[in-house]
Design a protein around this motif. Sequence first.
Motif, PDB file in Angstrom:
ATOM      1  N   UNK A  81       0.785  -0.947  -0.053  1.00 25.49           N
ATOM      2  CA  UNK A  81       0.083  -0.106  -0.052  1.00 25.49           C
ATOM      3  C   UNK A  81       0.806   1.238   0.002  1.00 25.49           C
ATOM      4  N   UNK A  82       2.007   1.245   0.957  1.00 26.52           N
ATOM      5  CA  UNK A  82       2.652   2.346   0.987  1.00 26.52           C
ATOM      6  C   UNK A  82       3.599   2.590  -0.513  1.00 26.52           C
ATOM      7  N   UNK A 114      -5.608   2.854  -6.447  1.00 27.31           N
ATOM      8  CA  UNK A 114      -5.246   3.344  -7.840  1.00 27.31           C
ATOM      9  C   UNK A 114      -6.641   3.565  -8.611  1.00 27.31           C
ATOM     10  N   UNK A 115      -6.636   4.929  -9.504  1.00 20.61           N
ATOM     11  CA  UNK A 115      -7.790   5.264 -10.011  1.00 20.61           C
ATOM     12  C   UNK A 115      -8.149   4.351 -11.154  1.00 20.61           C
ATOM     13  N   UNK A 126      -5.298   1.560   6.934  1.00 26.77           N
ATOM     14  CA  UNK A 126      -4.430   2.500   7.046  1.00 26.77           C
ATOM     15  C   UNK A 126      -4.327   2.988   5.597  1.00 26.77           C
ATOM     16  N   UNK A 127      -4.572   2.562   4.697  1.00 26.61           N
ATOM     17  CA  UNK A 127      -4.901   2.802   3.367  1.00 26.61           C
ATOM     18  C   UNK A 127      -5.748   3.999   3.256  1.00 26.61           C
ATOM     19  N   UNK A 128      -7.061   3.529   3.717  1.00 24.15           N
ATOM     20  CA  UNK A 128      -8.256   4.706   3.831  1.00 24.15           C
ATOM     21  C   UNK A 128      -8.018   5.750   4.608  1.00 24.15           C
ATOM     22  N   UNK A 129      -7.158   5.718   5.777  1.00 28.31           N
ATOM     23  CA  UNK A 129      -6.721   6.741   6.612  1.00 28.31           C
ATOM     24  C   UNK A 129      -6.044   7.902   5.588  1.00 28.31           C
ATOM     25  N   UNK A 130      -4.974   7.101   5.019  1.00 27.92           N
ATOM     26  CA  UNK A 130      -4.167   8.010   4.164  1.00 27.92           C
ATOM     27  C   UNK A 130      -4.703   8.796   3.062  1.00 27.92           C
ATOM     28  N   UNK A 131      -6.053   8.126   2.529  1.00 25.07           N
ATOM     29  CA  UNK A 131      -6.606   8.586   1.573  1.00 25.07           C
ATOM     30  C   UNK A 131      -7.808   9.728   1.976  1.00 25.07           C
TER      31      UNK A 131
END
Length: 277
Positions: free
Chosen positions: A2-3, A51-52, A98-103
């Motif tokens: 993810x990072x 990713x879009x 964590x991914x959702x937090x970053x986004x």
Amino acid sequence: MSWLLLHRPLGQFIGNPRRHWQHLATRMVEPNKELRTWRAWACWYLAKEILPEGDFPADLEQIREEGVIEPTHGEIVANLIRLSPADDLSRWLAALDWTHQQLGRERRMAMPVRVRRIGESELPVIQRLGHEIWRKCYPGILSEGQIDYMLSVWYQPDAMAREMHTRGAWFALVEAEALGAVGYLSFERYPENVLFINKLYVQPEMHGQGVGAAALAWTEERARELGCYRLQLRVNKHNAPAIRAYQRAGFKFLEDVCSDIGNGYVMDDFRMEKSLL
């Protein structure tokens, strides 16, 4: 992983991780084929969230030719619980959170909705929603000129009223609790006991909350009441989110259909079908 995806250098070729994990999940071999398949789908889900889709599309050709159905969050959870001898699930959920937090993205929950058949007086609501939703969803799939043309032809209240009177079309609003109308649908009965869905659209910010699924379930109930054995619809070949939703609802690819709709434009679609038997 993810990072790495979140910090990918702009303009640098990284391949298509979404498509890579789709291919890996569907072409896995022994040993431990099933567990490794679901680990690959878990990685695919992370790539899908980050990713879009316009820049990193799924392999729709494989999806159609091989009948691949991209799994839901719940299906990945259930299979990691069933198969993993380690901490796959907790690691994946932690990475996803964590991914959702970053986004800056909140987890979406199912929302109570109702679907309500309407008469002519409420067709302007569908006209308004159609203009809003199409201008959010179709850029990049259809040209601006084609969007304008199709809205002007199919979304005039008098044109929709004619469909009601001459073809027996039903129109309905999809309403979410405390938000009002967030989508709409229409369908008509074809010969040979087919219910054909002409329109089914939901505001994109409502995607992932069960709204479209509730609209499809309501339509299926009406089809059975009308004595229909099959549901059919057409979906643009490049509308990957809609194709994914219809596959998950049980629709299968039937044929390619390309229709001249006038003014130099065509509809290049898949016809899809779901058996109700």
